[in-house]
Design an enzyme around this catalytic site. Sequence first.
Site, PDB file in Angstrom:
ATOM      1  N   ARG A  54      -6.152   8.299  11.898  1.00  0.00           N
ATOM      2  CA  ARG A  54      -5.325   8.089  10.693  1.00  0.00           C
ATOM      3  C   ARG A  54      -6.187   8.093   9.439  1.00  0.00           C
ATOM      4  NH1 ARG A  54      -1.387   3.000  10.612  1.00  0.00           N
ATOM      5  NH2 ARG A  54      -3.356   1.899  10.260  1.00  0.00           N
ATOM      6  N   LYS A  86      -2.895   5.848   3.760  1.00  0.00           N
ATOM      7  CA  LYS A  86      -3.290   4.444   3.659  1.00  0.00           C
ATOM      8  C   LYS A  86      -4.373   4.366   2.588  1.00  0.00           C
ATOM      9  CE  LYS A  86      -3.998   0.563   6.787  1.00  0.00           C
ATOM     10  NZ  LYS A  86      -3.053  -0.356   6.159  1.00  0.00           N
TER      11      LYS A  86
HETATM   12  N1  PMP Z   1       2.944  -0.616   6.781  1.00  0.00           N
HETATM   13  C1  PMP Z   1       1.997  -0.829   5.864  1.00  0.00           C
HETATM   14  C2  PMP Z   1       2.317  -0.600   4.449  1.00  0.00           C
HETATM   15  C3  PMP Z   1       0.727  -1.278   6.263  1.00  0.00           C
HETATM   16  O1  PMP Z   1      -0.227  -1.488   5.356  1.00  0.00           O
HETATM   17  C4  PMP Z   1       0.478  -1.497   7.633  1.00  0.00           C
HETATM   18  C5  PMP Z   1      -0.883  -1.950   8.096  1.00  0.00           C
HETATM   19  N2  PMP Z   1      -1.182  -3.259   7.685  1.00  0.00           N
HETATM   20  C6  PMP Z   1       1.513  -1.276   8.545  1.00  0.00           C
HETATM   21  C7  PMP Z   1       2.729  -0.811   8.087  1.00  0.00           C
HETATM   22  C8  PMP Z   1       1.310  -1.492  10.020  1.00  0.00           C
HETATM   23  O2  PMP Z   1       0.455  -0.485  10.520  1.00  0.00           O
HETATM   24  P1  PMP Z   1      -0.496  -0.723  11.751  1.00  0.00           P
HETATM   25  O3  PMP Z   1       0.357  -1.108  12.885  1.00  0.00           O
HETATM   26  O4  PMP Z   1      -1.172   0.587  11.958  1.00  0.00           O
HETATM   27  O5  PMP Z   1      -1.438  -1.815  11.372  1.00  0.00           O
END
Ligand code: PMP
Length: 288
Positions: A50, A149
């Site tokens: 990612r 991200k």
């Molecule tokens: N949405 C946002 C906006 C995030 O920043 C995150 C990660 N903290 C998630 C969803 C969850 O993603 P992940 O399961 O990959 O941590």
Amino acid sequence: MKIYIDGKYYSEQNAKISVFDHGLLYGDGIFEGIRAYNGRVFKLKEHIDRLFYSAKAILLTIPLTHAEMIRAVVDTCRRNKLRNGYIRLVVTRGVGTLGLNPNKCKRPSVIIIADKIQLYPAEYYERGLEIITVPTVRNLHSALNPAIKSLNYLNNILAKIEANNGGCEEAIMLNAQGFVAECTGDNLFVVKGDRLVTPPLTSGALYGITRGVVIQLAQRAGMSVAETDLTRYDLFNADECFLTGTGAELIPVVKIDGRVIGSGKPGPITKSLVQKYHELTQVSGEPI
Ligand code: PMP
């Protein structure tokens, strides 16, 4: 604590980056939040994938290969004797001038911090969260794609402030069409009958790694999983609701905008998925 910056390790006091780094000046950079459990880095490959996808989307050349990045994360954990914790991986555009132009930034910087995890209080997991929808809508794909991200989290931070102002820990963010996208740092799921439902990635959600794991766990347990647009009405009338994220793991939601969800207590399907998720985190991942 030993912090990795561009291939070298620094103490907390000496881990510094330039005030001319465009990560600071413009939020020009990307990041990942990763967990280590029981001496293994959970879903490390997926997080690094990612990171590279985010980099591609913002035309940022990461100065390490995928394999080197994996090694750097594992090595940082080792040096910090981290067996259980949270890893923050950041890649900034690097040092440039005060102007926006990223071409002036000659070398992106890679930062890796391996720290303890700051968990939500245990009672939130036992009783469930009460959350609200907020006025700030999720970024448009056509403006700043929410799949990236990036270090620019103002969209989420504004929503978080609105949640806090409303006395809540988390906010549900809708997209510009009024459908549910996600929360400020977590994806969202509901249970309706025997179906698990989560908004599609096109709704404006981050491609959450925990989200992907939960979908797989549910499917393996024989549940049907749907990725369909959800309105607030769909949330209010769900049997169960929970959020997913690397930091929060799975956290039940029992009230949304004043409406009690299901029985008002964390539901059986949520509980069984929490259990399965915990089991998985203990046995899989890149060894440290
Ligand atoms: N949405 C946002 C906006 C995030 O920043 C995150 C990660 N903290 C998630 C969803 C969850 O993603 P992940 O399961 O990959 O941590």
